[in-house]
Design a protein around this motif. Structure first.
Motif, PDB file in Angstrom:
ATOM      1  N   ILE A 122       0.831  -1.203   0.000  1.00 51.20           N
ATOM      2  CA  ILE A 122       0.000   0.000   0.000  1.00 51.20           C
ATOM      3  C   ILE A 122       0.869   1.259   0.000  1.00 51.20           C
ATOM      4  O   ILE A 122       0.599   2.235  -0.731  1.00 51.20           O
ATOM      5  CB  ILE A 122      -0.942  -0.008   1.209  1.00 51.20           C
ATOM      6  CG1 ILE A 122      -1.997  -1.102   1.043  1.00 51.20           C
ATOM      7  CG2 ILE A 122      -1.614   1.339   1.383  1.00 51.20           C
ATOM      8  CD1 ILE A 122      -2.923  -1.242   2.220  1.00 51.20           C
ATOM      9  N   GLY A 123       1.920   1.235   0.792  1.00 50.13           N
ATOM     10  CA  GLY A 123       2.804   2.405   0.823  1.00 50.13           C
ATOM     11  C   GLY A 123       3.449   2.684  -0.517  1.00 50.13           C
ATOM     12  O   GLY A 123       3.506   3.823  -0.992  1.00 50.13           O
ATOM     13  N   GLY A 124       3.971   1.627  -1.176  1.00 48.65           N
ATOM     14  CA  GLY A 124       4.625   1.819  -2.473  1.00 48.65           C
ATOM     15  C   GLY A 124       3.651   2.254  -3.542  1.00 48.65           C
ATOM     16  O   GLY A 124       3.955   3.143  -4.365  1.00 48.65           O
ATOM     17  N   THR A 125       2.454   1.609  -3.559  1.00 49.91           N
ATOM     18  CA  THR A 125       1.470   1.975  -4.574  1.00 49.91           C
ATOM     19  C   THR A 125       0.974   3.393  -4.372  1.00 49.91           C
ATOM     20  O   THR A 125       0.779   4.153  -5.340  1.00 49.91           O
ATOM     21  CB  THR A 125       0.298   0.983  -4.528  1.00 49.91           C
ATOM     22  OG1 THR A 125       0.789  -0.343  -4.706  1.00 49.91           O
ATOM     23  CG2 THR A 125      -0.705   1.293  -5.630  1.00 49.91           C
ATOM     24  N   SER A 126       0.761   3.795  -3.084  1.00 49.57           N
ATOM     25  CA  SER A 126       0.315   5.158  -2.804  1.00 49.57           C
ATOM     26  C   SER A 126       1.367   6.177  -3.223  1.00 49.57           C
ATOM     27  O   SER A 126       1.041   7.304  -3.629  1.00 49.57           O
ATOM     28  CB  SER A 126       0.003   5.313  -1.309  1.00 49.57           C
ATOM     29  OG  SER A 126      -1.017   4.428  -0.920  1.00 49.57           O
TER      30      SER A 126
END
Length: 686
Positions: A246-250
């Motif tokens: 989630i952090g990388g995609t965000s």
């Protein structure tokens, strides 16, 4: 309970803030809602539905604080979100309990429980997304469908990722703590697995150079915790992957951050990936855990089975030992009692018996070999007069009239010189048909009772002999009383008592020899025991017949009484020699000679008659008459009396028929009964 509610309140508040921090889109819908997973886990851990209101109130309070005070959401919208989250949590909890048919907290090491949680993760958010989208999205702007998709996926990811984490941590609390060395080793391995998941997920989702569908590269590291650890470590690994993804995609990195896809599509793809990754990892972990539990259970069952087998083996060994001991005791008892065993199959199997029974049956060997012919061969050996009573006893037992049977009969003996054996058969029905109750097998024992029968015959003979002797003693006593002089009461009493004592001594000798006769030497010794040292016995072994013992004893008593009163035994220097010798054939017989010496010289009368001194005083030859009548009438012999200068000499002849076979002068070529009543070969006269 208050502490748990406080922890839940803080956790739910933190999850709500984390979800709002990842909110995207025109309606600011969270891309990941961990509070949904915590909500469902709290309801499942509470179990009983009467406890659910406390969880619902705590979640509503956290939702209210986060949305109104911190995020500035309007009260109607916040109340709509609280209702949507509550209905979603309740629906998921009820669904899990119904699928599991239990209100106990689910265990993620069971595949069925995990599938129930994943089913709730897919279905319950649909209701929550519908109510939530209606409360937050602007229908006129056309973003309601997009909001619903993101909302559903966010809650699904929250349940698929968050609920296993909470359930796993709760399950850890109830497990025993392993030894410190094992705990350290397992913790180091778990940390290494989490690190590998974080590193590889970072390479996939935080590298700007990554293009294309390479998200699957983040899945292999999950195999390590799934295969080596339980649901708790797997849930942490999935949480690490979720946070990194989630952090990388965000941030615009990773395989789902594409300039050709709108933000909502990227989020939905990421959410689907996370749900699939979480479901796959937990399913594999549950399958491995079940397999491990099955192996442990199988090992436990195998150990229990081996223990039971060992116990049964020991019991069987002990039973076999007891059986062998019982058989040994049975063989010892059968051998000691001289019993043989037999059995007879009534359905055509024939009869059989052991070697001892074969001996008892007169030499019918081979254990009844020949099937049904064995009974026929036995019938040929049984005395014709006894076979009917044997068959009658057998028929009564087969008909159930008696519990068993006992019968005695004679069997022809083919060994040991032939003749007949008396046998006793004892048997019973030992097997019956379960359906009809018909007898199937007879079994029993057989005993040789020939000696017992012979003893019974001897006993009967002895009883007749005793009866005859008793009558004879009474007759002799009557004669003694009639022939004894009664003019002097004192002399009469002494005379009668002495003569009866003589009869009693002879009776004792006969009784000692079971009325089979008496040794002449023993009889002489008994009658002359009072004059030991002054009497000499000379002669070969002679056994008197039972009917001759008492008359001879009476003759010896009268001679000893006369010698003690008037003859050699009346003075200290006198002696008596009692000798006997066989008379020549063909008539045979025995000559018994009484010779006195050293006594007072006999006085002769003027006419040369026998001196009065040689007869009892006052007897007038009464003792001589008693001797004459006893020898002539009871023994059938003769008496000769001589008065020499040295003393009286009396010769008594006893016919051969009064002597037992084998005695000197007795009948020859016959068998003589021994002292025990058995028959032994006669001896040649000495």
């Amino acid at each position: 309970m208050l502490i748990l509610l406080s922890l839940f309140l803080l956790g739910y508040f933190a999850g709500a803030l984390a979800g709002h921090a990842a909110a995207l889109g025109p309606s600011r819908v969270a891309t990941f809602w961990p509070a949904a997973g915590l909500y469902l886990a709290a309801l499942l851990i509470a179990g009983e539905r009467r406890r659910w209101p406390a969880v619902i109130v705590a979640a509503a309070a956290a939702n209210l604080v986060a949305d109104v005070l911190l995020l500035g959401r309007t009260m109607p919208a916040t109340l709509g979100l609280i209702g949507a989250n509550t209905i979603e949590g309740l629906l998921g909890a009820v669904l899990v309990q119904q699928l599991r048919r239990s209100k106990e907290p689910p265990r993620l090491d069971r595949l069925g429980d995990l599938l129930a949680v994943l089913a709730a993760a897919v279905t319950a958010p649909a209701m929550g997304a519908t109510l939530g989208a209606g409360a937050t999205a602007d229908p006129l702007a056309g973003g309601m469908l997009e909001t619903w998709k993101v909302w559903w996926a966010a809650d699904a990811v929250g349940i698929a990722v968050g609920t296993p984490v909470v359930l796993g941590l709760a399950a850890w609390g109830g497990q025993p703590v392993p030894p410190v060395a094992v705990l350290r080793r397992r913790a180091a391995e778990a940390l290494a697995a989490l690190t590998l998941v974080a590193v590889l997920a970072s390479l996939v989702f935080w590298d700007s150079r990554v293009q294309g569908p390479v998200s699957f590269l983040a899945l292999p590291p999950l195999l390590w915790p799934a295969l080596r650890f339980g649901p708790g470590v797997v849930a942490l690994s999935v949480s690490v992957l979720t946070a990194v993804a989630i952090g990388g995609t965000s941030a615009g990195y990773g395989p789902f951050a594409s300039e050709f896809l709108p933000a909502s599509a990227q989020i939905v793809l990421l959410q689907i990936f996370l749900v699939v990754a979480a479901g796959t990892a937990h399913a594999l972990s549950a399958a491995v855990a079940e397999r491990r539990a099955a192996i442990q259970r199988l090992a436990q069952l195998n150990a229990e089975l081996e223990e039971r087998v060992a116990e049964r083996t020991a019991e069987l060994k002990a039973a076999n030992a007891r059986l062998a001991e019982g058989e040994a005791r049975l063989r010892l008892a059968l051998g000691g009692a001289g019993l043989g065993t037999w059995q007879r199959e009534l359905n055509g199997g024939g009869a059989s018996w052991d070697e001892r029974a074969a001996e008892i049956y007169g030499g019918l060997w081979m254990g009844g070999e020949g099937g049904g012919d064995a009974e026929a061969r036995l019938r040929e050996r049984v005395h014709p007069d006894d076979w009917p009573k044997r068959e009658a006893a057998l028929a009564a037992a087969l008909a159930g009239a008696t519990d068993g049977f006992a019968v005695e009969y004679r069997v022809r003996r083919l060994i040991g010189g032939g003749g007949w054996n008396w046998v006793a058969d004892y048997g019973a029905v030992v097997a019956r048909d379960p359906a009809s109750g018909a007898p199937l097998r007879l079994a029993g024992v057989v005993q040789d009772i020939s000696e017992r029968k012979a003893a019974e015959e001897r006993q009967a003979l002895l009883a007749r002999e005793v009866d005859h002797r008793a009558k004879n003693v009474l007759a002799v006593t009557k004669a003694l009383l009639r022939l004894s002089r009664r003019d002097d009461p004192t002399s009469f009493a002494e005379t009668v008592e002495g003569r009866i004592d003589a009869l009693a001594r002879a009776h004792n000798l006969l009784a000692q020899n079971r009325w089979s006769g008496a040794e002449l030497r023993n009889l002489v010794a008994e009658e002359l025991a009072a004059y030991a040292g002054r009497v000499e016995f000379l002669g070969p072994p002679v056994r008197l017949a039972p009917d001759a013992a008492q008359p001879v004893a009476m003759v010896l008593h009268e001679l000893a009484t006369n010698a003690a009163k008037h003859g050699a035994l009346s003075v200290a220097t006198g002696r008596v020699v009692v000798s006997w010798a066989p008379m020549p054939e063909p008539s045979g017989g025995l000559r018994l000679t009484w010779t006195e010496s050293g006594g007072p010289p006999p006085a002769r009368s003027a006419g040369g008659a026998a001196p009065a001194a040689t007869v009892p005083s006052g007897g007038g030859g009464f003792g001589s008459r008693l001797i004459q009548q006893t020898v002539r009438h009871q023994l059938g012999g003769t008496v000769t009396t001589e008065w020499a200068e040295e003393g009286l000499r009396c010769i008594v002849t006893i016919p051969a028929r009064r002597l037992l076979p084998g005695s000197a002068g007795g009948p020859s070529g016959q068998q003589a009964p021994a002292a025990d009543g058995t028959v032994k070969p006669a001896r040649e006269p000495a």
